[in-house]
Enzyme design. Structure first.
Site, short mmCIF file in Angstrom:
data_model
loop_
_atom_site.label_atom_id
_atom_site.label_comp_id
_atom_site.label_asym_id
_atom_site.label_seq_id
_atom_site.Cartn_x
_atom_site.Cartn_y
_atom_site.Cartn_z
N GLU A 1 0.82 -1.21 0.00
CA GLU A 1 0.00 0.00 0.00
C GLU A 1 0.86 1.27 0.00
OE1 GLU A 1 -3.04 0.84 -0.29
OE2 GLU A 1 -4.18 -1.01 -0.12
N SER A 2 1.86 1.30 0.87
CA SER A 2 2.58 2.56 1.11
C SER A 2 4.10 2.42 1.17
CB SER A 2 2.11 3.16 2.44
OG SER A 2 2.42 2.28 3.52
#
Length: 245
Positions: free
Chosen positions: A126-127
């Protein structure tokens, strides 16, 4: 997935690779702008020290993980396993260092709601474990919440504060959201897909395909979501076996 043309999932992989590299560039610019060589090093694939594992060994290793979430092995997931374990080995080495700090917080939140602890690998895709990551869709934080979902799960967002960047609060909200998605779909692959593109898009894919599994609805999902579960499997495999890689 055997009926899927290889050109389809190769395009999906390129989309994922571009997204991952943009996260890497963001992390670099926010954290290590003083070191010009580091940017080059992180992007440089170095497979010279990566061990070779046959498909049979990879399948055995995935099975041996004893994961509550199915770790499927096929030509699609193999690409993502090799991305993390071979193409981005230097990036993974930095993420492993960061994971020592972040993973205990993720595990605590997941355990609080009785969820599989392997979900702690989601923020990797995701990040890239960057609490200040902001996507093109304006999703923010380690767990990449968009504004409506963040507010729905009680995260405070004003001109002065954004709790999507708060490790404890965002992890608790993500765990509750994942729990709710699993309660809807009763399948972790579908729940993960819904986390990425929303339950509405997953339901549309199920309706259009007439199937009720992630691999059955694969080609009916948005492109960025088609790479989501394979990326999760690739990250989970690499972080589980990093000492052997």
């Amino acid at each position: 997935n055997d009926s899927l043309p290889s050109s389809l999932y190769e395009l999906d992989f390129k989309e994922f690779e571009a997204h991952s590299d943009s996260l890497l560039l963001l992390w670099y610019r926010q954290n290590v702008t003083f070191n010009q060589q580091l940017e080059t090093d992180l992007y440089s694939p170095d497979t010279s020290t990566a061990p070779y594992f046959s498909d049979e060994v990879l399948l055995t290793q995935l099975t041996r993980m004893n994961s509550y979430i199915e770790m499927t092995f096929n030509p699609i997931t193999k690409q993502y396993i090799e991305f993390y374990s071979k193409k981005r080995r230097k990036l993974v080495s930095y993420l492993l260092g960061n994971s020592e700090y972040y993973f205990p917080y993720f595990e605590e939140a997941l355990d609080r709601y009785g969820l599989p602890l392997e979900l702690k690998y989601l923020p990797i895709i995701e990040s890239a474990l960057n609490p200040r990551a902001v996507s093109r869709a304006k999703a923010v934080g380690l767990w990449q919440f968009i504004l409506p979902t963040a507010k729905l799960y009680g995260l405070k967002i004003t001109s002065f504060i954004d709790e999507r960047m708060d490790i404890l609060k965002s992890s608790d909200a993500a765990a509750r959201y994942l729990r709710d998605l699993y309660n809807v779909f009763q399948d972790w692959h579908l729940a993960l897909a819904a986390y990425n593109c929303g339950p509405g898009n997953v339901n549309k894919a199920i309706k259009r395909s007439g199937k009720s599994t992630y691999w059955g609805i694969y080609k009916y999902l948005p492109r960025e979501t088609r790479g989501y579960v394979p990326a999760f499997i690739g990250a989970a495999y690499t972080f589980h076996y990093y000492k052997e890689l």
